[in-house]
Design a protein around this motif. Structure first.
Motif, PDB file in Angstrom:
ATOM      1  N   ASP A   1      10.961   3.390  -1.188  1.00  0.00           N
ATOM      2  CA  ASP A   1      12.345   3.711  -0.807  1.00  0.00           C
ATOM      3  C   ASP A   1      12.522   3.617   0.704  1.00  0.00           C
ATOM      4  OD1 ASP A   1      13.529   4.524  -3.372  1.00  0.00           O
ATOM      5  OD2 ASP A   1      11.968   6.079  -3.310  1.00  0.00           O
TER       6      ASP A   1
ATOM      7  N   VAL B   1      19.999  15.317  -6.086  1.00  0.00           N
ATOM      8  CA  VAL B   1      18.559  15.388  -6.345  1.00  0.00           C
ATOM      9  C   VAL B   1      17.968  13.995  -6.171  1.00  0.00           C
ATOM     10  CG1 VAL B   1      16.785  16.169  -7.949  1.00  0.00           C
ATOM     11  CG2 VAL B   1      19.092  17.109  -8.121  1.00  0.00           C
ATOM     12  N   PHE B   2      17.026  13.903  -5.267  1.00  0.00           N
ATOM     13  CA  PHE B   2      16.314  12.638  -5.057  1.00  0.00           C
ATOM     14  C   PHE B   2      14.857  12.897  -5.420  1.00  0.00           C
ATOM     15  CE2 PHE B   2      14.065  10.289  -1.375  1.00  0.00           C
ATOM     16  CZ  PHE B   2      13.696   9.224  -2.190  1.00  0.00           C
ATOM     17  N   GLY B   3      14.486  12.393  -6.597  1.00  0.00           N
ATOM     18  CA  GLY B   3      13.138  12.678  -7.080  1.00  0.00           C
ATOM     19  C   GLY B   3      12.457  11.433  -7.571  1.00  0.00           C
ATOM     20  N   MET B   4      11.225  11.603  -7.992  1.00  0.00           N
ATOM     21  CA  MET B   4      10.462  10.492  -8.560  1.00  0.00           C
ATOM     22  C   MET B   4       9.391  11.054  -9.489  1.00  0.00           C
ATOM     23  SD  MET B   4       8.746   9.485  -4.910  1.00  0.00           S
ATOM     24  CE  MET B   4      10.353   9.616  -4.104  1.00  0.00           C
ATOM     25  N   ALA B   5       9.125  10.321 -10.563  1.00  0.00           N
ATOM     26  CA  ALA B   5       8.137  10.788 -11.537  1.00  0.00           C
ATOM     27  C   ALA B   5       6.753  10.918 -10.892  1.00  0.00           C
ATOM     28  CB  ALA B   5       8.087   9.828 -12.716  1.00  0.00           C
TER      29      ALA B   5
ATOM     30  N   HIS C   1      12.351  12.173 -19.436  1.00  0.00           N
ATOM     31  CA  HIS C   1      12.445  11.731 -18.047  1.00  0.00           C
ATOM     32  C   HIS C   1      12.168  12.905 -17.110  1.00  0.00           C
ATOM     33  CE1 HIS C   1      14.251  10.381 -14.242  1.00  0.00           C
ATOM     34  NE2 HIS C   1      13.857   9.183 -14.640  1.00  0.00           N
ATOM     35  N   ASN C   2      11.540  12.584 -15.981  1.00  0.00           N
ATOM     36  CA  ASN C   2      11.113  13.628 -15.052  1.00  0.00           C
ATOM     37  C   ASN C   2      12.251  14.546 -14.597  1.00  0.00           C
ATOM     38  OD1 ASN C   2       8.655  14.459 -13.660  1.00  0.00           O
ATOM     39  ND2 ASN C   2       9.758  13.980 -11.773  1.00  0.00           N
ATOM     40  N   PHE C   3      13.448  13.990 -14.429  1.00  0.00           N
ATOM     41  CA  PHE C   3      14.582  14.756 -13.909  1.00  0.00           C
ATOM     42  C   PHE C   3      14.978  15.883 -14.883  1.00  0.00           C
ATOM     43  CE2 PHE C   3      19.262  14.024 -12.240  1.00  0.00           C
ATOM     44  CZ  PHE C   3      19.276  15.309 -11.720  1.00  0.00           C
TER      45      PHE C   3
ATOM     46  N   GLN D   1      20.657  13.369   0.276  1.00  0.00           N
ATOM     47  CA  GLN D   1      20.041  13.527  -1.040  1.00  0.00           C
ATOM     48  C   GLN D   1      19.076  14.713  -1.046  1.00  0.00           C
ATOM     49  OE1 GLN D   1      20.896  10.162   0.085  1.00  0.00           O
ATOM     50  NE2 GLN D   1      22.573  10.845  -1.240  1.00  0.00           N
TER      51      GLN D   1
ATOM     52  N   SER E   1      13.200  19.038 -13.014  1.00  0.00           N
ATOM     53  CA  SER E   1      13.898  19.204 -11.730  1.00  0.00           C
ATOM     54  C   SER E   1      15.204  19.996 -11.842  1.00  0.00           C
ATOM     55  CB  SER E   1      14.188  17.827 -11.120  1.00  0.00           C
ATOM     56  OG  SER E   1      13.034  17.132 -10.835  1.00  0.00           O
TER      57      SER E   1
ATOM     58  N   LYS F   1      10.825  -1.877  -2.788  1.00  0.00           N
ATOM     59  CA  LYS F   1      10.129  -2.233  -4.032  1.00  0.00           C
ATOM     60  C   LYS F   1      10.997  -3.203  -4.823  1.00  0.00           C
ATOM     61  CE  LYS F   1      11.549   2.274  -5.785  1.00  0.00           C
ATOM     62  NZ  LYS F   1      11.074   3.605  -6.127  1.00  0.00           N
TER      63      LYS F   1
ATOM     64  N   LYS G   1      15.338   2.200 -14.338  1.00  0.00           N
ATOM     65  CA  LYS G   1      14.620   1.321 -13.428  1.00  0.00           C
ATOM     66  C   LYS G   1      14.103   0.081 -14.155  1.00  0.00           C
ATOM     67  CE  LYS G   1      15.179   4.940 -10.708  1.00  0.00           C
ATOM     68  NZ  LYS G   1      15.312   6.131 -11.513  1.00  0.00           N
TER      69      LYS G   1
ATOM     70  N   GLY H   1      18.707  10.115  -9.448  1.00  0.00           N
ATOM     71  CA  GLY H   1      18.181   8.938 -10.143  1.00  0.00           C
ATOM     72  C   GLY H   1      18.607   7.641  -9.504  1.00  0.00           C
ATOM     73  N   ALA H   2      19.747   7.659  -8.807  1.00  0.00           N
ATOM     74  CA  ALA H   2      20.256   6.462  -8.139  1.00  0.00           C
ATOM     75  C   ALA H   2      21.268   6.913  -7.090  1.00  0.00           C
ATOM     76  CB  ALA H   2      20.910   5.523  -9.147  1.00  0.00           C
ATOM     77  N   SER H   3      21.635   5.985  -6.213  1.00  0.00           N
ATOM     78  CA  SER H   3      22.563   6.328  -5.127  1.00  0.00           C
ATOM     79  C   SER H   3      23.903   6.794  -5.674  1.00  0.00           C
ATOM     80  CB  SER H   3      22.807   5.113  -4.242  1.00  0.00           C
ATOM     81  OG  SER H   3      21.636   4.845  -3.550  1.00  0.00           O
TER      82      SER H   3
HETATM   83  C1  J2J Z   1      19.006   7.315  -4.592  1.00  0.00           C
HETATM   84  N1  J2J Z   1      17.920   6.878  -5.262  1.00  0.00           N
HETATM   85  C2  J2J Z   1      17.295   7.758  -6.057  1.00  0.00           C
HETATM   86  C3  J2J Z   1      18.887   9.500  -5.463  1.00  0.00           C
HETATM   87  C4  J2J Z   1      15.974   8.820  -7.421  1.00  0.00           C
HETATM   88  C5  J2J Z   1      14.800  14.011 -10.142  1.00  0.00           C
HETATM   89  C6  J2J Z   1      15.787  13.064  -9.883  1.00  0.00           C
HETATM   90  C7  J2J Z   1      15.540  11.710 -10.065  1.00  0.00           C
HETATM   91  C8  J2J Z   1      14.291  11.269 -10.510  1.00  0.00           C
HETATM   92  C9  J2J Z   1      14.057   9.820 -10.710  1.00  0.00           C
HETATM   93  C10 J2J Z   1      13.295  12.222 -10.763  1.00  0.00           C
HETATM   94  C11 J2J Z   1      17.733   9.094  -6.199  1.00  0.00           C
HETATM   95  N2  J2J Z   1      19.477   8.579  -4.676  1.00  0.00           N
HETATM   96  N3  J2J Z   1      19.381  10.749  -5.533  1.00  0.00           N
HETATM   97  O1  J2J Z   1      12.073  11.872 -11.191  1.00  0.00           O
HETATM   98  O2  J2J Z   1      12.578  14.479 -10.852  1.00  0.00           O
HETATM   99  C12 J2J Z   1      15.422   6.403  -7.019  1.00  0.00           C
HETATM  100  C13 J2J Z   1      14.409   6.184  -5.893  1.00  0.00           C
HETATM  101  C14 J2J Z   1      13.146   6.812  -6.454  1.00  0.00           C
HETATM  102  C15 J2J Z   1      13.260   6.435  -7.921  1.00  0.00           C
HETATM  103  C16 J2J Z   1      12.462   7.341  -8.836  1.00  0.00           C
HETATM  104  C17 J2J Z   1      13.553  13.596 -10.581  1.00  0.00           C
HETATM  105  N4  J2J Z   1      16.898   9.710  -7.052  1.00  0.00           N
HETATM  106  N5  J2J Z   1      16.200   7.631  -6.841  1.00  0.00           N
HETATM  107  O3  J2J Z   1      14.969   9.020 -10.618  1.00  0.00           O
HETATM  108  O4  J2J Z   1      10.807   8.038 -11.331  1.00  0.00           O
HETATM  109  O5  J2J Z   1      14.235   4.807  -5.733  1.00  0.00           O
HETATM  110  O6  J2J Z   1      12.762   9.452 -10.966  1.00  0.00           O
HETATM  111  O7  J2J Z   1      11.962   6.329  -5.863  1.00  0.00           O
HETATM  112  O8  J2J Z   1      12.968   7.482 -12.546  1.00  0.00           O
HETATM  113  O9  J2J Z   1      14.651   6.529  -8.213  1.00  0.00           O
HETATM  114  O10 J2J Z   1      12.782   7.057 -10.154  1.00  0.00           O
HETATM  115  P1  J2J Z   1      12.280   7.987 -11.333  1.00  0.00           P
END
Ligand code: J2J
Length: 541
Positions: A417, A333-337, A238-240, A357, A244, A434, A443, A311-313
């Motif tokens: 988002d 950490v609020f990230g996405m792949a 997973h990307n996280f 976040q 990250s 989404k 997800k 990854g989530a709220s």
């Molecule tokens: C709320 N929603 C969040 C957060 C991701 C680091 C951390 C997480 C991911 C990840 C990642 C959130 N609060 N803190 O890739 O490198 C939701 C959002 C986002 C989606 C992405 C990383 N952190 N999210 O969760 O590709 O909706 O990556 O667009 O699995 O998770 O999901 P994902």
């Protein structure tokens, strides 16, 4: 041979190089550097095994050489599914060195997900584990051969014969002279998995340049060093936990990654104590379990310095308990792949850490928060997140129609988002547009499950929506219209038989005579969510 992907426009690429974001080095750079500078430092701990940087680099090179000797290389792809073990990184590094672009499926993925990836990338190599139900015998491998006619090699962790044994391929020296032949730094290095909102899971091409930048910058933001001991408890691909700053960030900094099979608190606490772990990345439900278990194990957690959650709220009230109960700093950490990653910074004051976040990694991240007309909203107002930058992708793999929907003419990616921008560029995630359920960080694309349900001859309409859950944040509920004979256990069994990952099975089923529709005739999911909110106390099945 190169793999197709949507590149950044030339002038942006030039800018990213000028600024030193893109350094035209392969993603294997970090490990190679450490192997050269500090060969005996421990890079990886997995159970009783400890691998030094020299060992990690040597064994990855060994596998790369064997794959090259087998005729695999640039332009080829691999489908990989491994649990959280050292071999995950050995294989990843080896494939990068050989110029083979992997898709790292999650260990929880089953036939449906793996077949979808195989169909898209047409792998010439499969790397998997005998311990996974799909690879306990060769039936599914035959299916993969049918789906990807060019498949020419299979390596299995735990295989008894030498020909397919991954362990053997990692050790057996290749007879030919070998030279590392990674793909060009501005070409596809590997594919990340999209959380998705569509019927088929989408793939995200990531280049060496863009990914390596996010890794280096993240390592910096999180203060990683040769002293870092990071617990990898989330799925390694997973990307996280990968970037990250994750394992690749730790390798960049010369620290040590400790593998945990999963985030279950007691197992993790033991590893933390035994290996003096100082950092971990978790999803919110795992943090909740750690908070429950920690008071009995305070001594084991003494070395923990930083807990990352993402990854989530993550509820503010829970966030505030982390330093107190776990005795370490919190980082959101609020990230996405797809790219963009935001962090609260280590020196931010508590309010920012507990209530936002974080803010983007890079000064070159262009984040816009816009309304339905694409007009930027004021700070503090809710809008859709749109982003482009030096490590945010420019298009899903081979998906022109979907790309047309999620990118605007200027190359901004709309993540789906809903966020608010606070002073200083800090973001708060407040919702999503989404059609996805975020089940504690995992997800689920609603459409994927709805399509499966609609294949059932007794179901005429299906809608999957999120319902609130105290531990997972969200769980899924399937609203169905169809025969009176439908029963949840049989429906779950039906979905399992289709080969879908367990976490995507609806947690609850509701049967209706008709689904509510909006004025233009689309299923009114808002209405369904409201129904759930007003009846959360009714028994579930
Ligand atoms: C709320 N929603 C969040 C957060 C991701 C680091 C951390 C997480 C991911 C990840 C990642 C959130 N609060 N803190 O890739 O490198 C939701 C959002 C986002 C989606 C992405 C990383 N952190 N999210 O969760 O590709 O909706 O990556 O667009 O699995 O998770 O999901 P994902």
């Amino acid at each position: 041979m190169t793999l197709p992907f949507t590149p950044w426009p030339d002038e942006m690429a030039r800018h990213y190089r000028q600024q030193g974001y893109w350094i035209d080095a392969p993603l294997t750079r970090g490990v190679a550097y450490q192997a050269h500078e500090r060969p005996d430092a421990i890079a990886l701990i997995c159970g009783e095994r400890q691998l030094s940087y020299a060992e990690l680099d040597r064994r990855a090179a060994c596998l790369a050489a064997n794959l090259t000797a087998r005729g695999l290389g640039k332009g080829d792809t691999a489908l990989v599914q491994l649990p959280n073990v050292a071999e995950f990184y050995l294989v990843f590094l080896a494939l990068l060195k050989a110029g083979i672009a992997p898709v790292n499926a999650l260990f929880s993925h089953r036939q449906l997900e793996l077949s979808a990836y195989a169909r898209q990338v047409q792998p010439r190599l499969v790397v998997a584990a005998r311990q996974h139900e799909l690879f306990a015998n060769d039936d599914f491998l035959s299916e993969l051969h049918r789906l990807s006619p060019h498949l020419s090699a299979t390596l299995l962790l735990g295989a008894s014969d030498r020909e397919t044994s991954l362990e053997h391929w990692l050790e057996a020296p290749s007879e030919t002279g070998w030279q590392e032949s990674h793909t060009a730094p501005d070409e596809v290095a590997f594919f990340q998995l999209s959380g998705g909102s569509t019927g088929t899971p989408k793939l995200i091409p990531r280049t060496h340049n863009d990914y390596d930048y996010s890794v280096r910058a993240s390592a910096d933001i999180c203060g990683l060093s040769t002293e870092t001991r990071f617990l990898c408890a989330l799925p390694a691909g997973h990307n996280f936990p990968m970037s990250s700053p994750g394992a690749l960030g730790v390798f960049h900094a010369g620290g040590c990654v400790v593998m945990a099979p999963n985030p279950e608190p007691l197992g993790c606490f033991e590893l933390i104590e035994r290996h003096a772990v100082d950092m971990v990345a978790l999803v919110p439900p795992a943090v909740a379990l750690w908070l429950q278990a920690a008071p009995m194990h305070a001594k084991a957690l003494r070395s923990l310095r930083l807990l990352q959650v993402g990854g989530a709220s993550f509820a503010e009230a829970t966030a505030r308990r982390v330093p107190e109960v776990l005795g370490c700093r919190l980082q959101q950490v609020f990230g996405m792949a797809e790219g963009l990653v935001n962090y609260t910074r280590l020196d931010d004051d508590d309010d920012l850490v507990f209530t936002t976040q974080g803010r983007p990694i890079s000064p070159a991240d262009e984040v816009r928060v816009v309304d339905e007309q694409g007009v930027e909203v004021d700070d503090g107002e809710t809008g859709m997140l749109a982003v482009r930058g030096p490590y945010t992708f420019r298009g899903y793999y081979n998906s022109p129609e979907h790309n047309a929907q999620v990118f605007d003419a200027d190359g901004f990616y709309y993540s789906g988002d809903l966020v608010q921008r606070m002073p200083g560029g800090y973001l708060r995630v407040v919702g999503r547009i989404k059609d996805q359920i975020n089940r504690g960080g995992e997800k689920i694309a609603a459409e994927e499950i709805e399509n499966l349900l609609l294949r059932h001859s007794d179901i005429t309409h299906a809608a999957l929506v999120a319902m609130q859950d105290p531990l997972m944040g969200e769980k899924s509920c399937a609203f169905l219209v169809g025969s009176a004979e439908l029963r949840p256990p049989a429906l779950r069994q039906y979905l399992r038989a289709q080969g879908v990952a367990e976490y995507k099975l609806p947690d609850r089923f509701r049967f209706l005579d008709a689904l509510p529709v909006t004025a233009i005739g689309k299923i009114d999911k808002q209405q369904l969510r409201k129904q759930l909110a007003s009846t959360t106390t009714s028994p579930s099945h």
